[in-house]
Design a protein around this motif. Structure first.
Motif, short mmCIF file in Angstrom:
data_model
loop_
_atom_site.label_atom_id
_atom_site.label_comp_id
_atom_site.label_asym_id
_atom_site.label_seq_id
_atom_site.Cartn_x
_atom_site.Cartn_y
_atom_site.Cartn_z
N PHE A 191 22.80 37.06 14.14
CA PHE A 191 23.75 37.72 15.02
C PHE A 191 24.10 39.05 14.36
N SER A 248 34.27 37.71 14.52
CA SER A 248 32.81 37.58 14.71
C SER A 248 32.29 36.28 14.11
N HIS A 255 30.63 33.22 16.25
CA HIS A 255 29.30 32.73 15.90
C HIS A 255 29.31 31.20 15.77
N ARG A 257 29.61 29.53 19.25
CA ARG A 257 28.35 29.58 20.01
C ARG A 257 27.33 28.58 19.46
#
Length: 175
Positions: A7, A111, A115, A118
């Motif tokens: 990512f 972030s 991550h 997800r």
């Protein structure tokens, strides 16, 4: 996203951690210990303690991800066991995240948590639990931003120095 998918954020990469990242993971965690109220540990962990913890995080079941820039590892997030020996809770993971003190307040924690959210279903998790102290407003704010809510409070049970703090359980059912 595959288990090893990368990512990218600006010039930041979030990837699966390796043993080579352990010293930075260890250093970042111990920064949080020294800061106080970011963890319930009162003394920094030894490198051997961090190694034992890391080895319990098999990348196929309980991954640790690191955020890496040109400056090296700047933060990490892990999906860890929650009452691992209770089969009815096998779909539940504890999420933990820590950011280097020089990289805080720049969106990195956001972030990292995004991550983990997800990726969690790909590891079989449908519920995430975050266990934290009530005197950690930055973490509470981050969890609220991502839809977590307080599922439980153990009032005043954590003692750091001459102060006490509630021990909080935040949870999120993933869709």
């Amino acid at each position: 996203m595959s288990k090893t998918a990368l990512f990218y954020l600006w010039k930041m990469e979030i990837r699966l951690a390796s043993e080579m990242d352990l010293i930075r993971i260890h250093d970042i965690y111990n920064q949080a210990v020294r800061q106080g109220f970011c963890t319930a540990h009162l003394a920094p962990l030894s490198l051997n303690e961090s190694k034992r913890w890391f080895r319990t995080h098999d990348p196929a079941t309980f991954p640790v991800f690191v955020a890496v820039s040109g400056n090296g590892v700047e933060g990490w997030v892990s999906l860890g066991p929650y009452r691992q020996d209770r089969q009815a809770l096998a779909h539940v993971a504890e999420v933990s995240y820590y950011v280097d003190e020089k990289s805080r307040a720049k969106g990195l924690g956001n972030s990292l948590l995004k991550h983990a959210l997800r990726g969690a279903p790909q590891f079989g998790f449908s519920v995430l639990i975050a266990i934290l102290l009530s005197k950690n407003p930055a973490s509470i704010s981050l969890l609220n931003k991502h839809g977590f809510s307080c599922w439980g409070t153990m009032p005043g049970i954590a003692r750091i120095g001459d102060q006490t703090s509630d021990h909080l359980y935040y949870g999120l059912k993933l869709s």
